[in-house]
Design an enzyme around this catalytic site. Sequence first.
Site, short mmCIF file in Angstrom:
data_model
loop_
_atom_site.label_atom_id
_atom_site.label_comp_id
_atom_site.label_asym_id
_atom_site.label_seq_id
_atom_site.Cartn_x
_atom_site.Cartn_y
_atom_site.Cartn_z
N TYR A 56 1.03 -1.09 0.00
CA TYR A 56 -0.17 -0.04 0.01
C TYR A 56 1.01 1.36 -0.04
O TYR A 56 0.65 2.12 -0.88
CB TYR A 56 -0.85 -0.16 1.03
N GLU A 57 2.11 1.19 0.83
CA GLU A 57 2.94 2.26 0.98
C GLU A 57 3.78 2.41 -0.41
O GLU A 57 3.77 3.71 -1.01
CB GLU A 57 3.90 2.33 2.16
N TYR A 58 4.01 1.30 -0.92
CA TYR A 58 4.68 1.57 -2.46
C TYR A 58 3.59 2.04 -3.28
O TYR A 58 4.06 3.12 -4.22
CB TYR A 58 5.01 0.13 -2.74
N LEU A 105 -3.47 -1.50 -13.24
CA LEU A 105 -4.95 -0.63 -13.08
C LEU A 105 -4.08 0.80 -12.25
O LEU A 105 -3.34 0.53 -11.57
CB LEU A 105 -5.55 -1.48 -12.21
N GLU A 138 -16.06 -5.53 -9.35
CA GLU A 138 -15.93 -7.06 -8.86
C GLU A 138 -14.68 -6.73 -8.11
O GLU A 138 -13.94 -5.85 -7.77
CB GLU A 138 -15.39 -7.41 -10.09
N LYS A 140 -11.18 -7.05 -6.33
CA LYS A 140 -9.68 -7.24 -6.86
C LYS A 140 -9.12 -8.24 -6.12
O LYS A 140 -8.64 -8.07 -4.95
CB LYS A 140 -9.02 -5.73 -6.71
N ASP A 142 -6.31 -11.12 -4.80
CA ASP A 142 -5.13 -10.57 -4.31
C ASP A 142 -4.30 -12.16 -4.75
O ASP A 142 -4.09 -12.81 -3.56
CB ASP A 142 -4.91 -10.22 -2.96
N TYR A 251 -11.61 -12.88 -14.94
CA TYR A 251 -12.44 -11.62 -14.91
C TYR A 251 -12.50 -10.73 -15.89
O TYR A 251 -12.86 -9.53 -15.81
CB TYR A 251 -11.68 -10.78 -13.44
N LYS A 323 -15.22 -1.01 -13.42
CA LYS A 323 -14.91 -1.12 -14.84
C LYS A 323 -16.18 -0.56 -15.77
O LYS A 323 -17.31 -0.83 -15.28
CB LYS A 323 -14.66 -2.68 -15.54
N LYS A 347 -8.70 0.69 -4.00
CA LYS A 347 -7.75 0.23 -2.65
C LYS A 347 -8.31 0.06 -1.46
O LYS A 347 -8.66 0.89 -0.78
CB LYS A 347 -6.30 0.56 -2.90
N CYS A 441 8.44 -9.15 39.17
CA CYS A 441 7.18 -8.80 38.68
C CYS A 441 7.38 -7.19 38.79
O CYS A 441 7.49 -6.61 39.83
CB CYS A 441 6.07 -9.26 39.40
N CYS A 444 4.77 -6.29 41.80
CA CYS A 444 4.96 -6.54 43.13
C CYS A 444 6.51 -7.01 43.50
O CYS A 444 6.48 -7.54 44.58
CB CYS A 444 4.03 -7.33 43.54
N CYS A 459 4.22 -14.15 37.47
CA CYS A 459 4.32 -13.74 38.69
C CYS A 459 3.77 -14.83 39.49
O CYS A 459 2.50 -15.03 39.29
CB CYS A 459 3.98 -12.57 38.90
N CYS A 464 -0.65 -10.57 43.91
CA CYS A 464 -0.11 -9.32 43.42
C CYS A 464 -1.22 -8.44 42.83
O CYS A 464 -2.26 -9.04 42.26
CB CYS A 464 0.70 -9.72 42.17
S1 IVH Z 1 -8.73 -5.97 -14.77
C1 IVH Z 1 -7.10 -4.44 -18.32
N1 IVH Z 1 -10.19 -7.17 -12.84
O1 IVH Z 1 -5.16 -6.34 -10.19
C2 IVH Z 1 -7.93 -4.88 -17.05
N2 IVH Z 1 -7.76 -6.98 -12.49
O2 IVH Z 1 -3.35 -4.01 -10.26
C3 IVH Z 1 -6.73 -5.04 -16.11
N3 IVH Z 1 -6.74 -8.03 -10.62
O3 IVH Z 1 -2.72 -7.49 -12.82
C4 IVH Z 1 -7.03 -5.77 -15.06
N4 IVH Z 1 -8.93 -8.63 -9.68
O4 IVH Z 1 -3.83 -9.37 -11.74
C5 IVH Z 1 -9.02 -6.85 -13.22
N5 IVH Z 1 -11.47 -8.00 -11.14
C6 IVH Z 1 -10.15 -7.82 -11.58
C7 IVH Z 1 -9.19 -8.20 -11.01
C8 IVH Z 1 -7.77 -7.66 -11.36
C9 IVH Z 1 -7.47 -8.57 -9.45
C10 IVH Z 1 -5.42 -7.80 -10.64
C11 IVH Z 1 -4.99 -8.13 -11.90
C12 IVH Z 1 -4.10 -7.11 -12.33
C13 IVH Z 1 -3.84 -6.21 -11.17
C14 IVH Z 1 -3.99 -4.60 -11.36
#
Ligand code: IVH
Length: 706
Positions: A56-58, A105, A138, A140, A142, A251, A323, A347, A441, A444, A459, A464
Site C-alpha cells: 500500500y505504501e509503495y 490498473l 468486482e 480485486k 490478491d 475476470y 469497469k 484499494k 514482577c 509486586c 508472577c 499481586c
Molecule cells: S482487470 C485491463 N479485474 O489487479 C484490465 N484485474 O493492479 C486489467 N486483478 O494485474 C485488469 N482482480 O492481476 C482486473 N477483477 C479484476 C481483478 C484484477 C485482480 C489484478 C490483476 C492486475 C492487477 C492490477
Amino acid sequence: MSRYTSAQERVYSEQTIHWLQLESIPTKASIDQLRDLIRYHEWKYYIKNNPVISDYEYDRLFDLLKSLEAKYPDTIHADSPTQRVASDRISTFRSVEHLVPMLSLANSYNAEDLNDFDDQVRKLCLIQAQVPIEYIVEPKFDGGSVALVYQQNHLIRAATRGDGIYGDDISQNIKTINSVPLSAKFAEHGIHRAELRGEALIRKDRFLKINEERKSKGEEPFANARNAATGALRMKDPKETAQRGLDLFVYQMGLAEDDQAQNILDSFDTHQATISLLADLGFKIPQKEIKLCTGIEQVIDFCKAWEEKRDSYDYEIDGMVIKVNRIDYQKKCGSTSHHPRWAIAYKFKAKQATTTLQNVRYQIGKIGSVTPVAKVEPVHLAGVTVSSISLHNEDFIRSKDLRIGDRVLIERAGDVIPYIVKAFPEFRTGDEHLIEFPTHCPECNTPLVQDLGEAAWRCPNHLCPAQIIQRMVFHISKHAMDIDGIGRSTIERFYALGWLRDLSDIYDLDYKRIAQLEGFGPQSAHNLRLGIEKAKQKPLHRLLHSLSIHHLGRRSSKLIAREVNYIFDLQHWTLDQLESIKDIGPILARNIMEWFGKEENIQMLRRMESLGVNMRQTPEDLPPKIAEDAPLRGKTILFTGKLLRLNRNEAKTMAERAGAKNISSVSSNLDILVVGEKAGSKLNKAKAIGSVRIISEDEFIRLIGK
Ligand code: IVH
C-alpha cells in the site's frame, strides 16, 4: 555485494517516512529523489525479496510520482519507474509474448478519487453529468495474475503477467487447476481464439491448512495466501502445483478473434455480456460478487460495503475493480501505456504499515502471566490508529530479534489484533537496544517463574495487585458474570480506595458511599446495584468461568456445571472424577483440584454465598432436552441477514432447543437457512447448492411452534 550500503539504506528509510507523510508541496527538483526512492524499494521487493514498506505504501509513492510527472512531464525519463510495469519473470520458464499487453490498473483510495474517475470517463465519452454511467464492480483478487489462450476450443497456453508484454509459460501448472476448463465451446460463439485474464488464488481456509502442515513438517510457513498462490504457479513440478489446491477466477476477456483473426470483442455490447458468456462456457467467474452499478454513487456504496465484509470473504482481496460496462465507451476511453482509462482499482485501507518500536511495557494477566506490550509510534492501519501491540512472550521477541528503536512492519488482518511481522535490521543506526525481559514482577517485585512447557513468565504471587485487578475485571466481563454498570476504571478506583480485596467484595459494596463519589451520583450507584443483584442469580457455569482458574474456559465451565449440583462438591472431587468428564484433560483437572484445595478460595466462595451469589446448578446449566418430536431434531441450521423479530443469539438458542445444530457456513451439510433482511452471499450460495431449505424469520418462528 549489496547494491546499497547500510548508510544509504538509512537515508532511504528517512526519505520514505518523509514522502509518505508529505505535508509541503514537493518541488520539481525533488522528483528525482522520489524516483530513486521507488527504485530502492523495487530492489528491496524484487531482488532482495525483503520489502521494507507495505504494498500500500509503495502504491502511494508510485501514485505520487505519477501525479508529479503529470505536472512536470519534461522530467520524465525512459528509466523512470512509471515507464515500465514491474516484472515477475523467472528465467527457467519459457518466455512468451501476450497476444494483447496485460496492463495494470490505476488506483483510487476514497470516494473523491472515484468521483474524479467518473468525471474523467464522462469527459472522454462525452456523457453529461445527469446521465449515470453503468459500471461493473468486482473484487480485486490478491493472487497471481494469469493469461489463458484458447484456440479452436482448447487451452493452448497459460502465462504469468510478467512485465505485461512478455510473461512466463506456466501452461503445465495451470492445467492442474480444477477450475480451469481445458476446453470450452468458444467456436459456437464465433470465437476462434481468445485470451482471458484471471487470478490464481488459494482459499483462506485452505491456506491456513497448508501453513499448519508446513509448520508441522518444520517448514517455514507462507507469509500470506498470495505468496502461497504465486509460488504454486511457479513450481517446477506441476504435481506440486496441483497439491497446493489453487482456484482460478476469470475476470476479463482480453481478446476474442474470429477465424479471420479479426478482433470481435466489440461485438459484445458490455463487459457483463463477455463475463456471462465465460460463465456459460464453464469458467469460474465471481458472479455472486459482481455488481452492475448505475452511477458512481452506487459504486462507492458497494465498494464501502465490501471493505466492511472483506474479512468474511473466502478469498483474499485487496480492493475492488471498477469497469465501465459498455464496450463502446471502453473504446472511447482508451488506455495509457500503464493502465486502461475505463477501469480503476479501489484499494482497501492498508493492512500493513511500518512504524518505530519505542518501548516495551509488561502487563500482568489474571493468573500472573507477564505479557510484553510494544509501544509504537502511532500509525494508521486498516481504519484504526495503532499505538500498542502485544509481543506475546519472550520467545516471540527473541525469534523476531526485536529491539527498542527498531523500524518494524506491522499488520492487522480483519478483526485480528495488530501484530509485528518483522523488524528491519538494515535500518539500525546502532542506537537500538535489546529488550531486557524482567526477572521480577514489575507490579509486586516477586521473582518471576516459568512453568514447564510454557513460553510465558509468570508472577507466582496470587496476591499481586495487578493480578487481583485483572481477576476482578475478568469476573465482571461479558463472558463471565456479565455485570452491567461497572468496568475496569471503576474496579481500579475501588481497589485504590481499599474497597475491593477479592471477588467477594464486589457483592458487598457500600452504595451510599459510592453515590457520594465524584462522577458517580445516586443513579449510577443504583444502576451498579441492579447489575450486581442480577449477577447473583447467574448460572453456575458463569460463576465457575469467572474464577480465573487456569485453562478453565467457557466451554469447559459448562461441561463441569452439568455434572455438579453445588460448587462446594468440587472440593471433594478426585482427579479421576474430573477427568472422566468428556473433554476435561489432566492439566485442567489438576488446576481445578488445586484451586478448590486452597482454603482462601473456599472462604471467598463461602462469603459470596452468604452475600447471595448462586452456588448451585440451575436449569440453564443443563443441556436442553431434545424431545423425540422436536421440530428441528437432527437438522443443521444457519441464520443470515438481519433478523427483525428475534436477536441472533435468541434465535440460535431457540433453534437449539428445537433440536437443531447451529453451523457457521453454507455447504451441502446445511439443512435450513433462515434469511433476514439484506442477506448476501450465504443466500446465493445456498440457492446454488439447491438442497438447502430456505425460510424466512416468520417461517422459522412458526416452524418451532412459538
Ligand atoms: S482487470 C485491463 N479485474 O489487479 C484490465 N484485474 O493492479 C486489467 N486483478 O494485474 C485488469 N482482480 O492481476 C482486473 N477483477 C479484476 C481483478 C484484477 C485482480 C489484478 C490483476 C492486475 C492487477 C492490477
